[in-house]
Structures are given as C-alpha cells and as structure tokens.
Design a protein around this motif. Structure first.
Motif, PDB file in Angstrom:
ATOM      1  N   TYR A  40      51.398  75.389-107.655  1.00 44.44           N
ATOM      2  CA  TYR A  40      51.639  73.986-107.992  1.00 44.44           C
ATOM      3  C   TYR A  40      52.766  73.409-107.154  1.00 44.44           C
ATOM      4  N   ALA A  41      53.848  74.154-107.066  1.00 46.20           N
ATOM      5  CA  ALA A  41      54.975  73.679-106.257  1.00 46.20           C
ATOM      6  C   ALA A  41      54.545  73.512-104.803  1.00 46.20           C
ATOM      7  N   LYS A  42      53.756  74.447-104.328  1.00 45.56           N
ATOM      8  CA  LYS A  42      53.319  74.348-102.924  1.00 45.56           C
ATOM      9  C   LYS A  42      52.449  73.122-102.701  1.00 45.56           C
TER      10      LYS A  42
ATOM     11  N   ARG B 175      52.460  70.338-104.396  1.00 46.61           N
ATOM     12  CA  ARG B 175      53.271  69.108-104.438  1.00 46.61           C
ATOM     13  C   ARG B 175      54.143  68.993-103.203  1.00 46.61           C
ATOM     14  N   LEU B 176      54.650  70.118-102.743  1.00 41.25           N
ATOM     15  CA  LEU B 176      55.462  70.076-101.526  1.00 41.25           C
ATOM     16  C   LEU B 176      54.630  69.573-100.347  1.00 41.25           C
TER      17      LEU B 176
ATOM     18  N   LEU C  18      52.001  67.596-100.326  1.00 42.18           N
ATOM     19  CA  LEU C  18      51.785  66.147-100.404  1.00 42.18           C
ATOM     20  C   LEU C  18      53.065  65.372-100.104  1.00 42.18           C
ATOM     21  N   ALA C  19      54.158  65.881-100.616  1.00 44.56           N
ATOM     22  CA  ALA C  19      55.441  65.232-100.340  1.00 44.56           C
ATOM     23  C   ALA C  19      55.702  65.240 -98.840  1.00 44.56           C
ATOM     24  N   THR C  20      55.412  66.371 -98.228  1.00 45.29           N
ATOM     25  CA  THR C  20      55.630  66.477 -96.788  1.00 45.29           C
ATOM     26  C   THR C  20      54.794  65.437 -96.032  1.00 45.29           C
TER      27      THR C  20
ATOM     28  N   ASP D  69      53.830  62.518 -97.036  1.00 49.82           N
ATOM     29  CA  ASP D  69      54.454  61.201 -97.156  1.00 49.82           C
ATOM     30  C   ASP D  69      55.701  61.120 -96.294  1.00 49.82           C
TER      31      ASP D  69
ATOM     32  N   HIS E   3      58.809  61.834-103.835  1.00 51.08           N
ATOM     33  CA  HIS E   3      57.945  62.346-104.891  1.00 51.08           C
ATOM     34  C   HIS E   3      58.733  62.738-106.133  1.00 51.08           C
TER      35      HIS E   3
ATOM     36  N   PRO F   2      58.343  69.726-109.631  1.00 48.35           N
ATOM     37  CA  PRO F   2      58.995  71.037-109.748  1.00 48.35           C
ATOM     38  C   PRO F   2      60.098  71.200-108.695  1.00 48.35           C
TER      39      PRO F   2
END
Lengths: 190, 190, 190, 190
Positions: C153-155, C157-158, C160-162, C164, D169, D178
């Motif tokens: 999960y963290a990966k 989200r990371l 997608l954040a990256t 952006d 994010h 997270p």
DNA sequence: AATGAATGAGTCTTCATTCAT
DNA sequence: AATGAATGAAGACTCATTCAT
C-alpha cells in the motif's frame, strides 16, 4: 531643567504652526488638496500625524489657514490710505505691486488659483475673499469715477478679472507668458 | 425573443452615455471632481454604479469625456475660415460668440474653470487644450499684426487671459457681474 | 428555410460547449481561475456573456466541466482489463502512457495542477478524483502484492505521489527537467 | 501622558504583525489566496481592515510575508555545512528533517502547495524559491556523484519531485496517507 | 507637547448573474 | 439560440480622525 515658560511654549507653537502651514501650502500646490493627505504633510514637516490636530482641528481648517496666511501679503499690500480721492500713481503702484507679488510668490498663487475655484474652498473662504474684493472694487470705482470714465463699475470689475486671467495664464505657462509686456499693456490701458 | 438589434443597443447606449455625462458634469461643477463619487453620479442618474463602467472605463475617463463633450461647442465655434487675413468683424464675432457661450453654458464653464487648475485634470487634457489654445493665439496674433499693432503676441495673450478672467469672475458672481457692459468694453478695447 | 431539426440543434450545442470548454481551459491555465472572468471567456470564444449561461449554470460548473473534460483522456487511458492479476508490462505501459500524456498535454496539466490544489476546486471535484484515484491504488497494490513486495500500500501511494511530483516539477521547468531520464529511473524503480 | 517609547511601539507592532501573518496563513491555506479577503483576515484577527495596511502595503505583500515567514524554518534547516563532500547520514538526516517539517507545519505546506502553482504567486516568489531549490539540487547531485551513481542530476531532481509529490498527497489525505512507511521507503531508495 | 496605533466610513472598481428583447 | 444592458454585492485600498500613553 526649569519648566518652560509660557512664552517658550508660545514660541514653539508658532514655529510649528508656521512649519505646518508652509509645508501644507507646498504640497497642496503641487498635488492638490484632495491628493494631499494629513500623513503626507505630517511626515514632510517631520512631525506626527497626531500633533497636526493639536494645531488644526481638521484638514479643512488647515486649508483655511493656509489660504489666509498666503493672503496676508496681499492684504498688507492693500492697506492704501483710506482717502476720498485716489491718484493714478496709486493705482499704477497697485497694479505694479500685484504683478510683483505674482512673480515672487508663484507657489502661493498656483495654490490660490487651483483652490479658489473649487466650490468647497470657495465656500470656506468666500467671506474673507469678499471683504478684500469689495475694498478693491470700491477703490477702483472711485478711481474711474474721478477720472470721469464711462461705466466705472464695469471697468473696475473688468480690471480685476483681467488680473486673475493674467495670473492664471502666467502660472500655467511661466516660461513663455510675456508677463512684462502684458504688464505694460495693462498699465497703458488705464 | 429575438435579441435586440444593433441599432436598438446603439440607441440605449447613446441615451445612457448622454445621461451619465450630463449628470457627471453637473455634479463635478457643483462639488468638484474629487468630491464627486461614482456613487453620487450613479444615483443622481438613477442607474447602478456598475453600469457606469459599462460606458466609461474609469472615473478619469469619464472626466475626460465630460470635458471633451463640453468642448465640442467651443471647437465648432472656432472653425473660422482658414485664410491669411482676418477682419475685425470676425474677431468681434468671435468675442461675441465667446460671451454668448459663456452665458449659455455656465454649467460647463464652471466645471471647466474648477477643473482646469487641478494638476491631475490639466495633465489629462493638456494636449487637447493646447491645440485649441494655439489655434486661437495664432489667429489673434495675425489680427493684431495686420492692424499694425505693437506687441501683437502680448496683446493676443492678454486678450485670452482677459477672457478667462472674465469667465471666472462672471461665474463666481453671476448675479452682479456686469457682463454686458464688460462685453462692450472688451470689444471697444480692440 | 426549414426549421432546424433536433439533431442540428444538438450539434450546435455540442460545438458551442466544446468551444467554450476549450477556451475556458486555456484561459484558466494561463491566468488562473479567479483571474479569468466569464466575460473574458465569452469574448475569447466569440459569443455573448448571456449565452454562457445557456450552457453552464455557473462559473463553478464550467470549471467542473473543464476539469472533467480534461480528465477524460486520463480515464480512457486507465481502462485496463479488470482482471485479478496484473503484469509488470501493464504497469510499465501505464507509467509510460502517463509520461506521454504529460508531455503531450502540458497545457491541461498545468491547469490541472494549478487548480487541483486550490481548496475550492478540490472540494468541487474530490468525488471524481477519488474514484479514479482508488482504482489506481487498487491496481498498484495488487501489482506489488503479486510481486511479493513489502508494504504494497505504501509503495502504491508513493508511486502515485511520485507521479504528481514529477508532473509538477516538469511543468514548472519544462526546459531543464530531465523528463526522459526520470522516466527511465521511475520504471527501473519498479 | 508621555508618548510611548519606541520599544513599546516596536512590541505592539511585532505582536500585530505576527497575529496577522498567522491568521492570514490559516485562511489562505483553508480557502485559497483569492478566496480570502482582507476583511476575512481582519475580522478573524480581531482588528480593523485599515490596520492591515499599517503593516502590509498590499494583499500581495502580505502573501509574500506569509510565504517567507513559513520558509524560515525551512531555510534554517537547510544550513548544512558547506563542504565538498557529503555523507549518506547527512542526506538521510535531511530527508528525515524534511518529513518532520512536513508533519509539523502542515498549515504552511498546505498554503505552499496551494499557491506555488498559481502563476501570480510563483512570479512573486520565484527568486526566493529558486535560491533554495538550487542549493538543494547542488547538494544532492554532489551526493549522487560521490556515490558513483548513474545520472546524478536526474536522480537529484527525481528525489525533490518525489518530496513534493509526497507532500501533496499527504496533505490531501493526512488521515490515511502512510507517511511513516513512505518515509522509510524513501530512505531505502537512496 | 507628542506619538503612532487603531478605526471605519468611504472610494474606485470588478464581475457573476439576470433579464428583456 | 442569442444578445448585451443592467444589477448589486463584494473586493482592495485610503484617509481623516481619535485616543491611550
């Protein structure tokens, strides 16, 4: 330190009042009344805004003082002997003096003309203006009457109007306006 | 349901522009430019503040239009035949016309005089004024030159200054100023 | 002239809507939402202000449509087969596609980024964003899980954040940002 | 009755400036710059509209001060020893510090992100941002170069982009993002 | 006498929105 | 479907004036 005497306070007040009036006159003349704020004047005079109100109860009153202070020269100059007859030389001297004042106090006259025709100012000062104005008219009428001229009242008013016209045109165009020639023409015209 | 035609819009706009200019002129003349707010004008004209900006992009522009609109009569009047010689009757007619304009458009001339000496206003309109002014000077100089007069330039400038002086004095004291007598004197003086 | 058919009306509407949306998008992107007025858009699109409200009930709604219209490509692109397993190539293709979109639609993405972080806009669109966002997360989590990675999960989200982050930095500095190298790094990082 | 001393005035000013900046930051962050009026700020801060302009000459300047004030922590934090070599621990500490800042100044970062992409704001602050940004890039490039990594510039820019992405994010979804896991992943990635 | 922080009414201006045609 | 005149609320900003110290 001994406390200041009453005279010393009085002197401080006078100095400050003169400083403020002088500063205000310059700023009013340059930027106009509405575009000059109390803050502008205070900081140009090097005092605080609050102190202004120690000397002048409002901006309007300051304006009044500024105008009247400038008028003093003018009024001083007018103190002609109150006689029943008036000589041509006196009128000539008066006209001449007028032109000199104009040339020597352009600052003040600019202000005078820029303000005198704003209704608000005129209302504020109409009484003071009227007094001076009527004295002048009276003298000129007397002069023309003695001379046996036709329509002395109209002539008197025309002369004063002409002075103001000249003042305005001269101040709007100091560089090119032929003031000395116009002065001679005006005197000849008498 | 069809949209209004361009002509209909045009008519609406003309009516409104005239209404606004007329109202603004009156208020500016009575209270001065700075002391007249857009709100004042809008409510006196019976429209909303916002609508003002549909027709004039700023208060300054409104002023400009007001002044120029008033100048139109004046300019129309000035359209003298561009000849190399100028007759006395033409100058007399010009002076006469001037006095008539003054009497018939006191409103506008009050505004003109109250505004022309505010630095901001002058700056805004100096170009337009200059053009007219120089045309006039030119004609008068021509007249005095033909007449063989001494100092024709000074005389021309004095005459225009005198007009403004008369204007101011008349408008400050419409009731008592002897305009008709002064008019005669001015013409005689030629 | 025969009256227009229903289809013709429909077509006119579509053309106009697209025109308005396109124009609005450009202006919003260049000047920002608040600094773009309905008038600006209308005149840029060559239609009247009033007509705008025939197609969009408010400026907010127009913004919403603009954002959603731009999102369409994005959403189209996301239509991956809804399977239970996901291959690396699919993710790579997704990332690659993303970068391509970014490079090909800088205009829209500038708008997207300049607007997406304004609270008002975010509030307006959060639902639509969330739907897309969660679909993506789901897929990425699935991918990382299949891969046996730690903290899927963290990966996700990371990642997608990256994206952006890259988008923002690229768009702020299109000239110098080393997009192709960064693209490679991102893919290697998988 | 004596006027306040300069120190007293200074203190009053400091208190008020801080109050205004703090209030403005909150409101800008919550509602966005354009949607926050000076009135909003003044009444939230419990002062008059006019007083705002005693401290900040315009809304733009207030924004600038708000942004720069928030940047102070950041800049303080960046004062790493200017050496020619940089150790992994330093970078780790930097990253860690970054995450801490993010968690401790969510308010400021929300503002930062909501504004940084509005053209007007960016123009206002680009110089200040650039300085910081380039310092950072330089350090990271140095780090990657020392490490013998491939494409050190791209890596440096990717890292900073990633930070911003994470920031955005996280702030859009503080509750569920997270952050601690992402922090670990980011550090591992070095 | 002197300061300058504080107020609040007022200014010009903008703009989303409505509506008669 | 289409126009643009009209509105009114709101915004940034100014400034004369007051007042605690």
């Amino acid at each position: 330190m001994a406390p200041r005497t009453e005279e010393q306070f009085e002197e401080i007040r006078n100095i400050k009042v003169n400083l403020i009036v002088k500063t205000a006159m310059e700023l009013f003349a340059i930027n106009g009344y509405d575009s000059t704020s109390i803050s502008n004047i205070a900081s140009a005079a090097g005092i605080s805004k609050g102190l202004m109100y120690n000397y002048f109860s409002s901006k309007d009153e300051l304006l009044k003082k500024v105008m009247l202070s400038g008028m003093e020269n003018f009024m001083l100059f007018l103190e002609v002997k109150d006689v029943d007859s008036i000589k041509k030389e006196e009128i000539v001297a008066f006209i001449d003096g007028n032109f000199n004042l104009l040339q020597e106090n352009t600052e003040y006259y600019k202000l005078y003309f820029s303000l005198a025709f704003q209704p608000k100012v005129f209302a504020l000062l109409s009484t003071e203006f009227m007094v001076i104005f009527e004295q002048l008219i009276e003298k000129l009428v007397l002069y023309y009457t003695q001379k046996g001229a036709d329509k002395p009242y109209a002539k008197a008013r025309l002369l004063l109007a002409t002075f103001d016209g000249i003042g305005i045109h001269y101040l709007s165009d100091i560089e090119y306006f032929p003031l000395d020639d116009v002065r001679k023409l005006t005197i000849e015209m008498l």
